[in-house]
Write an enzyme that holds these catalytic residues in place. Structure first.
Site, PDB file in Angstrom:
ATOM      1  CG  HIS A 223     101.906 -25.713  15.710  1.00  0.00           C
ATOM      2  ND1 HIS A 223     102.081 -24.532  15.043  1.00  0.00           N
ATOM      3  CD2 HIS A 223     101.498 -26.614  14.746  1.00  0.00           C
ATOM      4  CE1 HIS A 223     101.806 -24.684  13.756  1.00  0.00           C
ATOM      5  NE2 HIS A 223     101.441 -25.935  13.550  1.00  0.00           N
ATOM      6  CG  HIS A 262     108.751 -18.623  14.341  1.00  0.00           C
ATOM      7  ND1 HIS A 262     109.231 -19.219  13.189  1.00  0.00           N
ATOM      8  CD2 HIS A 262     107.418 -18.817  14.350  1.00  0.00           C
ATOM      9  CE1 HIS A 262     108.215 -19.731  12.534  1.00  0.00           C
ATOM     10  NE2 HIS A 262     107.099 -19.517  13.203  1.00  0.00           N
ATOM     11  CG  ASP A 313     100.209 -18.541  18.512  1.00  0.00           C
ATOM     12  OD1 ASP A 313      99.084 -18.364  18.035  1.00  0.00           O
ATOM     13  OD2 ASP A 313     100.886 -19.558  18.309  1.00  0.00           O
TER      14      ASP A 313
HETATM   15  N1  ACO Z   1     110.509 -18.514  26.068  1.00  0.00           N
HETATM   16  C1  ACO Z   1     111.680 -18.719  26.684  1.00  0.00           C
HETATM   17  N2  ACO Z   1     112.745 -19.241  26.085  1.00  0.00           N
HETATM   18  C2  ACO Z   1     112.619 -19.575  24.796  1.00  0.00           C
HETATM   19  C3  ACO Z   1     111.440 -19.379  24.087  1.00  0.00           C
HETATM   20  C4  ACO Z   1     110.345 -18.835  24.775  1.00  0.00           C
HETATM   21  N3  ACO Z   1     109.197 -18.618  24.165  1.00  0.00           N
HETATM   22  N4  ACO Z   1     111.621 -19.776  22.819  1.00  0.00           N
HETATM   23  C5  ACO Z   1     112.864 -20.238  22.724  1.00  0.00           C
HETATM   24  N5  ACO Z   1     113.465 -20.097  23.922  1.00  0.00           N
HETATM   25  C6  ACO Z   1     114.811 -20.438  24.246  1.00  0.00           C
HETATM   26  C7  ACO Z   1     114.940 -21.917  24.583  1.00  0.00           C
HETATM   27  O1  ACO Z   1     114.720 -22.189  25.948  1.00  0.00           O
HETATM   28  C8  ACO Z   1     116.366 -22.195  24.165  1.00  0.00           C
HETATM   29  O2  ACO Z   1     117.219 -21.666  25.163  1.00  0.00           O
HETATM   30  P1  ACO Z   1     118.543 -22.444  25.554  1.00  0.00           P
HETATM   31  O3  ACO Z   1     119.358 -22.493  24.295  1.00  0.00           O
HETATM   32  O4  ACO Z   1     119.098 -21.610  26.637  1.00  0.00           O
HETATM   33  O5  ACO Z   1     118.084 -23.798  25.998  1.00  0.00           O
HETATM   34  C9  ACO Z   1     116.529 -21.317  22.930  1.00  0.00           C
HETATM   35  O6  ACO Z   1     115.615 -20.242  23.090  1.00  0.00           O
HETATM   36  C10 ACO Z   1     116.243 -22.044  21.631  1.00  0.00           C
HETATM   37  O7  ACO Z   1     114.972 -22.688  21.763  1.00  0.00           O
HETATM   38  P2  ACO Z   1     114.498 -23.920  20.879  1.00  0.00           P
HETATM   39  O8  ACO Z   1     113.366 -24.592  21.564  1.00  0.00           O
HETATM   40  O9  ACO Z   1     115.679 -24.766  20.483  1.00  0.00           O
HETATM   41  O10 ACO Z   1     114.045 -23.190  19.593  1.00  0.00           O
HETATM   42  P3  ACO Z   1     113.008 -23.741  18.590  1.00  0.00           P
HETATM   43  O11 ACO Z   1     113.338 -23.193  17.286  1.00  0.00           O
HETATM   44  O12 ACO Z   1     112.865 -25.218  18.659  1.00  0.00           O
HETATM   45  O13 ACO Z   1     111.680 -23.115  19.196  1.00  0.00           O
HETATM   46  C11 ACO Z   1     109.475 -22.558  19.486  1.00  0.00           C
HETATM   47  C12 ACO Z   1     110.635 -22.590  18.506  1.00  0.00           C
HETATM   48  C13 ACO Z   1     109.019 -23.969  19.800  1.00  0.00           C
HETATM   49  C14 ACO Z   1     108.305 -21.803  18.834  1.00  0.00           C
HETATM   50  C15 ACO Z   1     109.890 -21.830  20.786  1.00  0.00           C
HETATM   51  O14 ACO Z   1     110.339 -20.526  20.514  1.00  0.00           O
HETATM   52  C16 ACO Z   1     108.785 -21.813  21.815  1.00  0.00           C
HETATM   53  O15 ACO Z   1     108.617 -22.784  22.558  1.00  0.00           O
HETATM   54  N6  ACO Z   1     107.990 -20.692  21.886  1.00  0.00           N
HETATM   55  C17 ACO Z   1     106.893 -20.633  22.798  1.00  0.00           C
HETATM   56  C18 ACO Z   1     105.666 -21.311  22.196  1.00  0.00           C
HETATM   57  C19 ACO Z   1     105.045 -20.504  21.090  1.00  0.00           C
HETATM   58  O16 ACO Z   1     104.864 -19.299  21.208  1.00  0.00           O
HETATM   59  N7  ACO Z   1     104.652 -21.202  20.014  1.00  0.00           N
HETATM   60  C20 ACO Z   1     104.018 -20.584  18.873  1.00  0.00           C
HETATM   61  C21 ACO Z   1     104.950 -20.565  17.712  1.00  0.00           C
HETATM   62  S1  ACO Z   1     104.222 -19.772  16.308  1.00  0.00           S
HETATM   63  C22 ACO Z   1     103.098 -20.903  15.770  1.00  0.00           C
HETATM   64  O17 ACO Z   1     103.235 -22.067  15.918  1.00  0.00           O
HETATM   65  C23 ACO Z   1     101.874 -20.394  15.147  1.00  0.00           C
END
Ligand code: ACO
Length: 377
Positions: A223, A262, A313
């Site tokens: 987050h 996201h 971010d």
């Molecule tokens: N890097 C690599 N792979 C990713 C990323 C990432 N940043 N984000 C999602 N994926 C991939 C996952 O590994 C997953 O792949 P798979 O299906 O092969 O296993 C797929 O995309 C779906 O990911 P989920 O975790 O199910 O998606 P979710 O909607 O839960 O994730 C999240 C959202 C937590 C923000 C995610 O994109 C992430 O971890 N991003 C990195 C952290 C980040 O930048 N957070 C800030 C968010 S904005 C904020 O809070 C202000």
């Protein structure tokens, strides 16, 4: 044994939990709306105080209302002397988000009249919003050996936050960049920290408890903590020619690339679009486009390899770094903006209160025979 439908929405994905007037995210079109106003218009023309007013009252202020709020927020900045002593007694090595969470919680001990849940919590909302920069400034200045905070009624919220952290008056450009970043971060519908705040408020607990829950939730790297991790990645990458190698290596280890992806946006986060431009502008003004160029290359590789778009971010860390803000204060700066949204949501929750209490699908055993402790193996 199950006590609900078999459908489990992991992470509450796509679950609509409540109605809200405050914020709308169009994840398909990449639009973000606060109380009817597009974030692009607010980022171009508004300021943090006006945006906070919009979130709290559901309408833009007149010039008198804006001036009154700004004056009030300045008055509410002062830390009680007991809080100054408390913050000064915290370990200088503490994580600023831990300091912030503890200080918000402890502030309630000194201001019981502000903590009562209900419509009057608008006073607490403004108090918390005004005082967060003072908490961060008090802690950071002591650990950095800087002189104590002055009241500085001449400074806006963004200017005061920069003054508190840097011990100097920001330039016009620096103040505007931070003001825009604060507008962009002020709310984001039912993100994890806002949801945490609303869950706490939905028990009729007080505003300070709700914001304490929110600060603890924002801290996590999935987050608000992501911006600090983006900068760690840039340090690891170093030069543009290493982007491809480092990013691909991370992806091959199934590591997440911070600042991408996201839950709601399926296209680029509009806040990232705006901050990317400000990252370029402040980089150009400082004659340092290093971060900007690295991030552009990271974007290219991550999109090609994973089809992921940047979130807010990705560029916020580089903007804060160019402003001279230390990395461990990036997420606290996020909090100094999001507090407006958290408190607006808590006020909304109090007006239309319903205990937030989902259910779990039980997947453990039932009917195990109880074995006395001496007979267990
Ligand atoms: N890097 C690599 N792979 C990713 C990323 C990432 N940043 N984000 C999602 N994926 C991939 C996952 O590994 C997953 O792949 P798979 O299906 O092969 O296993 C797929 O995309 C779906 O990911 P989920 O975790 O199910 O998606 P979710 O909607 O839960 O994730 C999240 C959202 C937590 C923000 C995610 O994109 C992430 O971890 N991003 C990195 C952290 C980040 O930048 N957070 C800030 C968010 S904005 C904020 O809070 C202000």
């Amino acid at each position: 044994m199950t006590n609900s439908s078999d459908e489990v929405q992991r992470g509450l994905q796509d679950v609509i939990a409540l109605e809200s007037h405050i914020c709308f995210i169009d994840g398909k079109e990449g639009r973000l709306i606060y109380d009817g106003y597009d974030i692009r218009d607010l980022a171009a023309q508004s300021n943090f105080e006006e945006t906070a007013y919009l979130l709290w009252y559901g309408r833009l202020p007149t010039s008198d209302q804006w001036a009154t709020l700004r004056h009030h927020l300045v008055e509410l900045r002062a830390l009680p002397s007991a809080m100054v002593e408390r913050i000064d007694s915290m370990p200088a090595t503490a994580t600023p988000m831990d300091v912030l969470r503890t200080a918000v919680s402890e502030l309630a001990l000194f201001e019981p009249e502000e903590t009562r849940p209900g419509p009057s919590s608008i006073g607490g909302a403004q108090r918390l919003t005004a005082i967060l920069p003072s908490i961060l400034g008090q802690f950071h200045r002591r650990r950095a050996g800087l002189p104590p905070l002055a009241a500085r009624p001449d400074l806006s919220h963004a200017e005061y936050l920069l003054y508190a952290l840097l011990n100097r008056d920001p330039s016009e450009l620096e103040a505007r960049v931070l003001d825009v970043a604060l507008i962009l971060h002020a709310d984001h519908e039912l993100n994890a920290s806002t949801f945490a705040a609303r869950v706490t408020a939905s028990t009729l607990s007080d505003l300070y408890s709700a914001v304490t829950s929110a600060v603890g939730t924002l801290k996590g790297p999935l987050h608000g903590g992501a911006n600090e991790r983006v900068m760690e990645m840039l340090e690891e990458i170093g030069t543009p020619d290493r982007v491809e190698e480092v990013v691909k290596a991370k992806l091959s280890r199934h590591e997440r690339i911070m600042g991408f992806g996201h839950r709601v946006y399926k296209v680029e986060d509009p806040r990232a679009t705006i901050l990317r431009e400000w990252s370029r502008r402040i980089g150009e003004a400082q004659g340092d486009l290093h971060y900007y160029e690295l991030l552009r290359k990271v974007e290219e590789v991550v999109h090609r390899e994973k089809g992921l778009y940047p979130n807010v971010d990705l560029y916020s860390g580089s903007v804060y770094a160019l402003l001279g803000i230390p990395p461990d204060l990036f997420t606290p700066v996020f909090a100094a903006s999001r507090v407006a949204g958290w408190t607006a949501h808590v006020l909304e929750e109090y007006q239309d209160l319903r205990l937030i209490r989902p259910m779990a699908k039980y997947i453990g055993p039932t009917d195990l025979p109880y074995v006395s402790i001496g007979s267990r193996v």
